[in-house]
Design a protein around this motif. Structure first.
Motif, PDB file in Angstrom:
ATOM      1  N   MET A 311       0.825  -1.215   0.000  1.00 40.47           N
ATOM      2  CA  MET A 311       0.000   0.000   0.000  1.00 40.47           C
ATOM      3  C   MET A 311       0.858   1.263   0.000  1.00 40.47           C
ATOM      4  O   MET A 311       0.510   2.258  -0.654  1.00 40.47           O
ATOM      5  N   THR A 312       1.981   1.254   0.710  1.00 45.63           N
ATOM      6  CA  THR A 312       2.777   2.473   0.850  1.00 45.63           C
ATOM      7  C   THR A 312       3.769   2.668  -0.292  1.00 45.63           C
ATOM      8  O   THR A 312       4.092   3.806  -0.649  1.00 45.63           O
ATOM      9  N   GLU A 313       4.277   1.574  -0.876  1.00 44.05           N
ATOM     10  CA  GLU A 313       5.298   1.701  -1.905  1.00 44.05           C
ATOM     11  C   GLU A 313       4.726   1.869  -3.307  1.00 44.05           C
ATOM     12  O   GLU A 313       5.403   2.405  -4.187  1.00 44.05           O
ATOM     13  N   ASP A 314       3.512   1.401  -3.533  1.00 45.18           N
ATOM     14  CA  ASP A 314       2.897   1.548  -4.850  1.00 45.18           C
ATOM     15  C   ASP A 314       2.071   2.838  -4.875  1.00 45.18           C
ATOM     16  O   ASP A 314       1.106   2.988  -4.132  1.00 45.18           O
ATOM     17  N   ARG A 315       2.465   3.771  -5.739  1.00 48.15           N
ATOM     18  CA  ARG A 315       1.812   5.084  -5.768  1.00 48.15           C
ATOM     19  C   ARG A 315       0.338   4.992  -6.130  1.00 48.15           C
ATOM     20  O   ARG A 315      -0.495   5.694  -5.564  1.00 48.15           O
ATOM     21  N   VAL A 316      -0.002   4.111  -7.056  1.00 45.11           N
ATOM     22  CA  VAL A 316      -1.399   3.968  -7.480  1.00 45.11           C
ATOM     23  C   VAL A 316      -2.244   3.400  -6.345  1.00 45.11           C
ATOM     24  O   VAL A 316      -3.365   3.853  -6.096  1.00 45.11           O
ATOM     25  N   VAL A 317      -1.689   2.414  -5.616  1.00 48.35           N
ATOM     26  CA  VAL A 317      -2.453   1.777  -4.541  1.00 48.35           C
ATOM     27  C   VAL A 317      -2.735   2.760  -3.413  1.00 48.35           C
ATOM     28  O   VAL A 317      -3.876   2.872  -2.951  1.00 48.35           O
ATOM     29  N   TRP A 318      -1.696   3.491  -2.952  1.00 46.83           N
ATOM     30  CA  TRP A 318      -1.972   4.389  -1.825  1.00 46.83           C
ATOM     31  C   TRP A 318      -2.809   5.596  -2.227  1.00 46.83           C
ATOM     32  O   TRP A 318      -3.607   6.108  -1.428  1.00 46.83           O
ATOM     33  N   SER A 319      -2.673   6.047  -3.474  1.00 51.13           N
ATOM     34  CA  SER A 319      -3.510   7.170  -3.906  1.00 51.13           C
ATOM     35  C   SER A 319      -4.978   6.747  -4.034  1.00 51.13           C
ATOM     36  O   SER A 319      -5.886   7.501  -3.649  1.00 51.13           O
ATOM     37  N   THR A 320      -5.225   5.519  -4.544  1.00 54.39           N
ATOM     38  CA  THR A 320      -6.609   5.037  -4.600  1.00 54.39           C
ATOM     39  C   THR A 320      -7.152   4.771  -3.194  1.00 54.39           C
ATOM     40  O   THR A 320      -8.348   4.957  -2.950  1.00 54.39           O
ATOM     41  N   SER A 321      -6.281   4.372  -2.260  1.00 54.83           N
ATOM     42  CA  SER A 321      -6.728   4.187  -0.874  1.00 54.83           C
ATOM     43  C   SER A 321      -7.242   5.499  -0.297  1.00 54.83           C
ATOM     44  O   SER A 321      -8.290   5.535   0.357  1.00 54.83           O
ATOM     45  N   LEU A 322      -6.511   6.578  -0.542  1.00 59.89           N
ATOM     46  CA  LEU A 322      -6.960   7.888  -0.061  1.00 59.89           C
ATOM     47  C   LEU A 322      -8.291   8.279  -0.702  1.00 59.89           C
ATOM     48  O   LEU A 322      -9.202   8.781  -0.026  1.00 59.89           O
ATOM     49  N   LEU A 323      -8.415   8.047  -2.009  1.00 64.38           N
ATOM     50  CA  LEU A 323      -9.659   8.384  -2.707  1.00 64.38           C
ATOM     51  C   LEU A 323     -10.825   7.536  -2.193  1.00 64.38           C
ATOM     52  O   LEU A 323     -11.955   8.033  -2.058  1.00 64.38           O
ATOM     53  N   ILE A 324     -10.567   6.251  -1.896  1.00 66.50           N
ATOM     54  CA  ILE A 324     -11.619   5.378  -1.371  1.00 66.50           C
ATOM     55  C   ILE A 324     -12.084   5.866  -0.004  1.00 66.50           C
ATOM     56  O   ILE A 324     -13.280   5.888   0.296  1.00 66.50           O
ATOM     57  N   MET A 325     -11.146   6.280   0.846  1.00 69.34           N
ATOM     58  CA  MET A 325     -11.512   6.806   2.167  1.00 69.34           C
ATOM     59  C   MET A 325     -12.395   8.042   2.036  1.00 69.34           C
ATOM     60  O   MET A 325     -13.409   8.184   2.736  1.00 69.34           O
ATOM     61  N   VAL A 326     -12.015   8.933   1.112  1.00 65.73           N
ATOM     62  CA  VAL A 326     -12.815  10.155   0.897  1.00 65.73           C
ATOM     63  C   VAL A 326     -14.191   9.802   0.340  1.00 65.73           C
ATOM     64  O   VAL A 326     -15.213  10.350   0.769  1.00 65.73           O
ATOM     65  N   SER A 327     -14.231   8.854  -0.611  1.00 65.88           N
ATOM     66  CA  SER A 327     -15.512   8.499  -1.233  1.00 65.88           C
ATOM     67  C   SER A 327     -16.440   7.829  -0.226  1.00 65.88           C
ATOM     68  O   SER A 327     -17.661   8.054  -0.247  1.00 65.88           O
ATOM     69  N   ILE A 328     -15.886   7.016   0.689  1.00 64.63           N
ATOM     70  CA  ILE A 328     -16.723   6.372   1.708  1.00 64.63           C
ATOM     71  C   ILE A 328     -17.288   7.402   2.671  1.00 64.63           C
ATOM     72  O   ILE A 328     -18.480   7.385   3.011  1.00 64.63           O
TER      73      ILE A 328
END
Length: 417
Positions: A311-328
């Motif tokens: 989650m922390t090393e892959d830029r796409v994964v952590w950026s989508t994690s942030l977007l998912i948190m905001v969307s939820i």
């Protein structure tokens, strides 16, 4: 009360955040996080962390406390400046007759009620009773983890449509535990929902999409069978449909607690987020120590260290994690705002549109292929959901109720994903 002019905006934002929630999670599942330089695509390891995705959902729910705090600040420093907040009200200009004057003189009730200040939850959720919200949070953990695992195996639209089985379990649990009454047309609707979900699942099993395949530990378990694609789709549908049992239990528990307490639904989401995040992190630690550190569990979904590394090393994964948190967080806020402004029946219409948009976008992105059987299943699912919620009338006269239909969950269930 929400202004009527704002309702279309709230509905639109609820649809947008709900669609983004599912599509972003599926996009995150499709990301390669290990052996990505290998020329053989079969050796690529994708982001297969449903437990970690459950934790990020609860982080998004905890964010609802920011909205609660902003509303409290607004009430304290902005709204109190208005005369209405201090108990002043405009006096009507029309002249009343003598009877009105006599009624006002002899009345035992004040003409202007003093503003009521909430001191916090009462009833069952008073004091340490707030810990009872950990029960629906645990159901949310189980349900969300199962649907995230199922989403790895099936297309996003099949995932969303299979979740329509929720109305079946909500109906049954409401009758058994909340002693609600179901009419004949509602029982017929539940049977129709089961048929619709079955056709959607069958479409995914008969014509599995190559891009909707399981990864990691889930793939290794499925590859031992002959028909791996069909088996993965079948397991995914079963996981998602089975998860609705826990989600329905969560809804019924929330309804039971909200009926016996006075608390803002947004605060309920925040409390469940706190309890859910705490239990999920403890569970992740236990599973990591018991399974993730072993040779069989290393690099799997229970390897917490590997999951955080991905989650922390892959830029796409952590950026989508942030977007998912905001969307939820946004989906909860806009969903609760819509709930207060429109009827429960309108919510079912909105959620059906959400499923349709996810399907169209998934087709456009090439994540899945068009299946006629899925169209038939979705049509049945939407029709019988509308029939169950009273959006459409029963087609035959003997199915129409002769008495008023009682809402199964008057305190509209709080949706989290």
């Amino acid at each position: 009360m929400t202004s009527k002019a704002l309702i279309p905006f709230l509905v639109g934002m609820m649809l947008l955040t709900g669609v983004c929630n599912t599509l972003l999670t599926k996009y995150q599942d499709n990301q390669c996080v290990r052996n990505c330089d290998d020329p053989d695509p079969a050796k690529w390891k994708h982001f297969d962390q449903p437990v970690l995705q459950t934790a990020q959902m609860f982080v998004g729910e905890v964010g609802c406390w920011l909205v609660v705090a902003m509303m409290a600040v607004y009430q304290r420093f902005v709204a109190r400046k208005s005369p209405k907040s201090n108990g002043y009200q405009a006096v009507a200009n029309n002249d009343g007759d003598a009877n009105d004057d006599a009624a006002s003189i002899n009345s035992e009730h004040p003409l202007i009620e003093a503003p009521v200040k909430r001191k916090g939850p009462d009833g069952l959720l008073r004091g340490f009773g707030i810990m009872l919200l950990a029960l629906p949070a645990i159901c949310d953990i189980l349900g969300t983890t199962l649907v995230n695992a199922g989403l790895v195996m099936v297309a996003a639209s099949i995932y969303q449509m299979t979740r329509g089985a929720l109305v079946l379990f909500v109906g049954l649990f409401s009758v058994v535990f909340l002693h609600r009454k179901l009419h004949l047309f509602q029982w017929t609707s539940l049977v129709g929902v089961v048929v619709g979900v079955g056709l959607v699942g069958l479409a995914g099993i008969i014509w599995p999409d190559a891009k909707a395949e399981a990864t990691g530990a889930l793939r290794q378990a499925a590859e031992e069978a002959a028909s791996t694609d069909a088996l993965r789709a079948a397991v995914g549908v079963i996981l998602i449909a089975g998860a609705q049992i826990f989600t329905a239990t969560q809804f019924v528990l929330e309804e039971f607690l909200l009926e016996r307490s006075s608390i803002d639904p947004l605060e309920v989401v925040g409390w469940e987020g706190l309890f859910g995040l705490a239990v999920t992190l403890i569970g992740m630690l236990v599973l990591h120590l018991a399974v993730g550190r072993t040779d069989a569990g290393r690099y799997g979904m229970f390897d917490m260290v590997e999951g955080f590394r991905q989650m922390t090393e892959d830029r796409v994964v952590w950026s989508t994690s942030l977007l998912i948190m905001v969307s939820i967080g946004g989906f909860n806020f806009f969903g609760l705002s819509v709930t207060r402004s429109v009827s429960a029946t309108a919510r079912s219409t909105i959620d059906s549109c959400r499923t349709l948009f996810i399907w169209v976008v998934s087709l456009g992105l090439g994540w899945e292929t068009f299946k006629w059987l899925q169209v038939v299943g979705f049509a049945l699912l939407v029709y019988f959901t509308f029939l169950f919620n009273g959006v459409v009338q029963p087609p035959m006269k003997f199915l129409r109720p002769r008495e008023e239909v009682e809402e199964l969950l008057p305190e509209e269930p709080i949706e989290h994903n």
